[in-house]
Design an enzyme around this catalytic site. Sequence first.
Site, PDB file in Angstrom:
ATOM      1  CD  GLU A  21      40.721  40.586  33.795  1.00 54.78           C
ATOM      2  OE1 GLU A  21      41.822  40.768  33.248  1.00 54.78           O
ATOM      3  OE2 GLU A  21      40.110  41.492  34.388  1.00 54.78           O
ATOM      4  CD  GLU A  37      33.583  34.837  35.619  1.00 56.07           C
ATOM      5  OE1 GLU A  37      32.741  34.267  34.886  1.00 56.07           O
ATOM      6  OE2 GLU A  37      33.587  36.059  35.828  1.00 56.07           O
ATOM      7  CG  ASN A 120      41.908  41.907  39.795  1.00 56.68           C
ATOM      8  OD1 ASN A 120      42.168  42.656  38.857  1.00 56.68           O
ATOM      9  ND2 ASN A 120      40.817  41.151  39.812  1.00 56.68           N
ATOM     10  CG  ASN A 175      40.067  45.528  38.435  1.00 56.63           C
ATOM     11  OD1 ASN A 175      40.889  44.862  37.838  1.00 56.63           O
ATOM     12  ND2 ASN A 175      38.767  45.312  38.322  1.00 56.63           N
ATOM     13  CG  ASP A 229      38.665  44.953  34.756  1.00 62.67           C
ATOM     14  OD1 ASP A 229      39.743  44.577  35.244  1.00 62.67           O
ATOM     15  OD2 ASP A 229      37.665  44.211  34.709  1.00 62.67           O
ATOM     16  CG  ASP A 232      49.260  47.984  28.037  1.00 64.10           C
ATOM     17  OD1 ASP A 232      50.212  48.422  28.711  1.00 64.10           O
ATOM     18  OD2 ASP A 232      49.362  47.003  27.272  1.00 64.10           O
ATOM     19  CG  LEU A 273      43.492  47.566  27.452  1.00 64.09           C
ATOM     20  CD1 LEU A 273      44.726  48.284  26.930  1.00 64.09           C
ATOM     21  CD2 LEU A 273      42.286  48.502  27.384  1.00 64.09           C
ATOM     22  CG  HIS A 274      49.131  42.888  26.887  1.00 59.19           C
ATOM     23  ND1 HIS A 274      49.755  43.399  27.991  1.00 59.19           N
ATOM     24  CD2 HIS A 274      50.099  42.257  26.176  1.00 59.19           C
ATOM     25  CE1 HIS A 274      51.037  43.079  27.970  1.00 59.19           C
ATOM     26  NE2 HIS A 274      51.278  42.392  26.868  1.00 59.19           N
ATOM     27  CG  HIS A 287      34.187  39.476  32.040  1.00 62.02           C
ATOM     28  ND1 HIS A 287      34.419  40.099  33.243  1.00 62.02           N
ATOM     29  CD2 HIS A 287      35.350  38.850  31.707  1.00 62.02           C
ATOM     30  CE1 HIS A 287      35.668  39.860  33.620  1.00 62.02           C
ATOM     31  NE2 HIS A 287      36.252  39.122  32.702  1.00 62.02           N
TER      32      HIS A 287
END
Length: 314
Positions: A21, A37, A120, A175, A229, A232, A273-274, A287
Amino acid sequence: MEIPVIEPLFTKVTEDIPGAEGPVFDKNGDFYIVAPEVEVNGKPAGEILRIDLKTGKKTVICKPEVNGYGGIPAGCQCDRDANQLFVADMRLGLLVVQTDGTFEEIAKKDSEGRRMQGCNDCAFDYEGNLWITAPAGEVAPADYTRSMQEKFGSIYCFTTDGQMIQVDTAFQFPNGIAVRHMNDGRPYQLIVAETPTKKLWSYDIKGPAKIENKKVWGHIPGTHEGGADGMDFDEDNNLLVANWGSSHIEVFGPDGGQPKMRIRCPFEKPSNLHFKPQTKTIFVTEHENNAVWKFEWQRNGKKQYCETLKFGIF
């Protein structure tokens, strides 16, 4: 009308990052992600990592822990005035992490004295205010809870004068989050993903920590378990949204509604995403393989706060 689907070439950068993430670039061009996680003896022990994009090598820079409670880092943004990361953490709230791995927990309580909730994701506006989603219950040492069924998720704004202000609550797992700006750089719209309901909500931004006119801005397609989720903007104010569980990234035009395009991914669970600064390259976490991928979009990404010189000057 059927939504057009494109299938760009995805290239895997690295994998084996539990719960991958929070992709972000710092001011030096270094790339970071989080591994929420990771556990030790069944307890949270999340990590913040630097990734060498040429080799895929992973270096853990920080394993946040406060009073014996490990973190669940989930989202990142880079500051403009200091090359440091702001990290939204589901157990510890908001952290400031230096690139040498030292960190600080920002707030135990909000401006009204309420216990801080676990966070988050986060997004800076160009004025330097940090907008934050908080889908978890109270931070450690309280028991870890999430607002997947009960609607106790909140939105905060951490202002430039250091106030942590709760601006709204009663969300079902808020989120991803993004800020849209006017052409002169003024922030004017806040977009918040509510994952289980597959809704994108919008607010008008009236000032630091001041929002109004909440409404449904967009709808995430699908009947799968999951939904919106991380997200951007590109330079034309199209909003790209990871649709967790659907194998797609949804592309919304500036007015929201339904997606105008879908990007098919070679994995089922895109999480965030970025854009790489000043490029069309998008880095995606997911994931299914706990991996990072990249692909080329049609336009450059919108400038991040850390890329601006000062408010109003780009």
